[in-house]
Design a protein around this motif. Structure first.
Motif, PDB file in Angstrom:
ATOM      1  N   VAL A 189       0.856  -1.188   0.000  1.00  0.00           N
ATOM      2  CA  VAL A 189       0.000   0.000   0.000  1.00  0.00           C
ATOM      3  C   VAL A 189       0.894   1.241   0.000  1.00  0.00           C
ATOM      4  O   VAL A 189       2.105   1.153   0.188  1.00  0.00           O
ATOM      5  N   SER A 190       0.294   2.394  -0.187  1.00  0.00           N
ATOM      6  CA  SER A 190       1.064   3.636  -0.252  1.00  0.00           C
ATOM      7  C   SER A 190       1.638   4.004   1.119  1.00  0.00           C
ATOM      8  O   SER A 190       1.151   3.551   2.161  1.00  0.00           O
ATOM      9  N   GLU A 191       2.665   4.850   1.076  1.00  0.00           N
ATOM     10  CA  GLU A 191       3.239   5.343   2.329  1.00  0.00           C
ATOM     11  C   GLU A 191       2.212   6.167   3.099  1.00  0.00           C
ATOM     12  O   GLU A 191       2.159   6.112   4.326  1.00  0.00           O
ATOM     13  N   SER A 192       1.370   6.887   2.374  1.00  0.00           N
ATOM     14  CA  SER A 192       0.328   7.691   3.011  1.00  0.00           C
ATOM     15  C   SER A 192      -0.663   6.798   3.767  1.00  0.00           C
ATOM     16  O   SER A 192      -1.026   7.087   4.915  1.00  0.00           O
ATOM     17  N   ALA A 193      -1.096   5.720   3.125  1.00  0.00           N
ATOM     18  CA  ALA A 193      -2.033   4.787   3.772  1.00  0.00           C
ATOM     19  C   ALA A 193      -1.376   4.122   4.976  1.00  0.00           C
ATOM     20  O   ALA A 193      -2.005   3.938   6.024  1.00  0.00           O
ATOM     21  N   THR A 194      -0.091   3.780   4.828  1.00  0.00           N
ATOM     22  CA  THR A 194       0.634   3.156   5.938  1.00  0.00           C
ATOM     23  C   THR A 194       0.761   4.129   7.100  1.00  0.00           C
ATOM     24  O   THR A 194       0.536   3.764   8.260  1.00  0.00           O
ATOM     25  N   SER A 195       1.092   5.389   6.797  1.00  0.00           N
ATOM     26  CA  SER A 195       1.211   6.412   7.845  1.00  0.00           C
ATOM     27  C   SER A 195      -0.108   6.592   8.591  1.00  0.00           C
ATOM     28  O   SER A 195      -0.118   6.756   9.810  1.00  0.00           O
ATOM     29  N   HIS A 196      -1.196   6.555   7.844  1.00  0.00           N
ATOM     30  CA  HIS A 196      -2.514   6.678   8.483  1.00  0.00           C
ATOM     31  C   HIS A 196      -2.741   5.543   9.482  1.00  0.00           C
ATOM     32  O   HIS A 196      -3.177   5.777  10.616  1.00  0.00           O
ATOM     33  N   GLN A 197      -2.447   4.327   9.056  1.00  0.00           N
ATOM     34  CA  GLN A 197      -2.641   3.173   9.945  1.00  0.00           C
ATOM     35  C   GLN A 197      -1.724   3.280  11.167  1.00  0.00           C
ATOM     36  O   GLN A 197      -2.128   2.943  12.287  1.00  0.00           O
ATOM     37  N   LEU A 198      -0.508   3.745  10.973  1.00  0.00           N
ATOM     38  CA  LEU A 198       0.418   3.911  12.097  1.00  0.00           C
ATOM     39  C   LEU A 198      -0.081   4.977  13.072  1.00  0.00           C
ATOM     40  O   LEU A 198       0.071   4.832  14.284  1.00  0.00           O
ATOM     41  N   ARG A 199      -0.699   6.047  12.553  1.00  0.00           N
ATOM     42  CA  ARG A 199      -1.268   7.075  13.443  1.00  0.00           C
ATOM     43  C   ARG A 199      -2.375   6.488  14.308  1.00  0.00           C
ATOM     44  O   ARG A 199      -2.477   6.784  15.506  1.00  0.00           O
ATOM     45  N   VAL A 200      -3.207   5.643  13.697  1.00  0.00           N
ATOM     46  CA  VAL A 200      -4.283   4.989  14.456  1.00  0.00           C
ATOM     47  C   VAL A 200      -3.679   4.113  15.549  1.00  0.00           C
ATOM     48  O   VAL A 200      -4.109   4.148  16.709  1.00  0.00           O
ATOM     49  N   LEU A 201      -2.671   3.332  15.203  1.00  0.00           N
ATOM     50  CA  LEU A 201      -2.019   2.455  16.185  1.00  0.00           C
ATOM     51  C   LEU A 201      -1.322   3.267  17.281  1.00  0.00           C
ATOM     52  O   LEU A 201      -1.348   2.892  18.444  1.00  0.00           O
ATOM     53  N   TYR A 222       9.413   2.553  13.480  1.00  0.00           N
ATOM     54  CA  TYR A 222       8.302   2.175  14.349  1.00  0.00           C
ATOM     55  C   TYR A 222       8.601   0.849  15.037  1.00  0.00           C
ATOM     56  O   TYR A 222       9.276  -0.008  14.488  1.00  0.00           O
ATOM     57  N   SER A 223       8.064   0.723  16.246  1.00  0.00           N
ATOM     58  CA  SER A 223       8.193  -0.516  17.009  1.00  0.00           C
ATOM     59  C   SER A 223       6.919  -0.702  17.815  1.00  0.00           C
ATOM     60  O   SER A 223       6.115   0.229  17.964  1.00  0.00           O
ATOM     61  N   LEU A 224       6.727  -1.904  18.340  1.00  0.00           N
ATOM     62  CA  LEU A 224       5.614  -2.130  19.260  1.00  0.00           C
ATOM     63  C   LEU A 224       5.843  -1.264  20.486  1.00  0.00           C
ATOM     64  O   LEU A 224       6.983  -1.073  20.918  1.00  0.00           O
ATOM     65  N   ASP A 225       4.780  -0.747  21.055  1.00  0.00           N
ATOM     66  CA  ASP A 225       4.917   0.157  22.196  1.00  0.00           C
ATOM     67  C   ASP A 225       5.533  -0.539  23.401  1.00  0.00           C
ATOM     68  O   ASP A 225       6.334   0.046  24.108  1.00  0.00           O
ATOM     69  N   LYS A 227      -1.615   3.719  21.606  1.00  0.00           N
ATOM     70  CA  LYS A 227      -0.364   3.337  22.275  1.00  0.00           C
ATOM     71  C   LYS A 227       0.013   1.880  22.008  1.00  0.00           C
ATOM     72  O   LYS A 227       0.494   1.174  22.878  1.00  0.00           O
ATOM     73  N   LEU A 228      -0.235   1.458  20.764  1.00  0.00           N
ATOM     74  CA  LEU A 228       0.141   0.107  20.353  1.00  0.00           C
ATOM     75  C   LEU A 228       1.506   0.106  19.675  1.00  0.00           C
ATOM     76  O   LEU A 228       2.215  -0.895  19.705  1.00  0.00           O
ATOM     77  N   VAL A 229       1.854   1.229  19.045  1.00  0.00           N
ATOM     78  CA  VAL A 229       3.173   1.387  18.444  1.00  0.00           C
ATOM     79  C   VAL A 229       3.743   2.740  18.853  1.00  0.00           C
ATOM     80  O   VAL A 229       3.020   3.632  19.288  1.00  0.00           O
ATOM     81  N   ARG A 230       5.058   2.863  18.685  1.00  0.00           N
ATOM     82  CA  ARG A 230       5.741   4.139  18.910  1.00  0.00           C
ATOM     83  C   ARG A 230       6.809   4.281  17.840  1.00  0.00           C
ATOM     84  O   ARG A 230       7.119   3.325  17.134  1.00  0.00           O
ATOM     85  N   PHE A 231       7.358   5.481  17.727  1.00  0.00           N
ATOM     86  CA  PHE A 231       8.415   5.666  16.741  1.00  0.00           C
ATOM     87  C   PHE A 231       9.593   6.387  17.366  1.00  0.00           C
ATOM     88  O   PHE A 231       9.475   7.028  18.411  1.00  0.00           O
ATOM     89  N   ARG A 232      10.728   6.214  16.703  1.00  0.00           N
ATOM     90  CA  ARG A 232      11.937   6.918  17.103  1.00  0.00           C
ATOM     91  C   ARG A 232      12.592   7.425  15.833  1.00  0.00           C
ATOM     92  O   ARG A 232      12.524   6.797  14.781  1.00  0.00           O
TER      93      ARG A 232
END
Length: 143
Positions: A77-89, A106-109, A93-98
């Motif tokens: 899928v697109s990076e935009s769609a992936t970013s959207h899903q990551l924002r939801v996660l 991104y990693s599991l929270d 507090k299911l994922v976090r980023f560094r």
């Protein structure tokens, strides 16, 4: 204790044929209930997990940290769609980023997310007959 004949004419096999409330059991079960606020939050987490794309993201992140580009390629899928899903996660507090330079990984929270996913997957596989059920595990451990 309340006992009465089912006045509604219940004939279903999966319901009681008489009305009987065991107050001690109800009190005991009531103590196991979380506060409503926690139940609402938990329900929101499960709603978030109700999307196959987000499940795939969590499964991939259980192996290693990945950036949006890696995840988008993996998911097809697109990076935009992936970013959207990551924002939801992230909102749950299911994922976090560094950040690492210009990259965001991104990693599991926390480890609880991995455990939750593995337990849920085991439940699904047991229901599909892919993993020995409780009775078989008990027999195997008994010898």
């Amino acid at each position: 204790m309340q006992v009465s004949e089912g006045s509604m004419g219940r004939k279903d096999a999966d319901v009681c044929e008489i009305y009987y409330v065991n107050e001690a059991h109800v009190r005991s079960a009531r103590q196991a209930l979380s506060p409503d606020r926690e139940n609402l939050s938990l329900a929101e987490v499960f709603r978030t997990l109700g999307d196959p794309t987000r499940i795939k993201i969590l499964q991939a992140l259980s192996v290693e940290d990945l950036c949006v580009c890696d995840l988008a390629k993996l998911l097809g899928v697109s990076e935009s769609a992936t970013s959207h899903q990551l924002r939801v996660l992230r909102s749950q507090k299911l994922v976090r980023f560094r950040k690492a330079g210009k990259m965001a990984f991104y990693s599991l929270d926390d480890a609880h997310i991995d455990v939750l996913m593995k337990v849920a997957l085991r439940h699904v596989r047991e229901g599909a007959g892919q993993v020995p059920g409780r009775a078989e595990r008990v027999r195997e451990s008994a010898g």
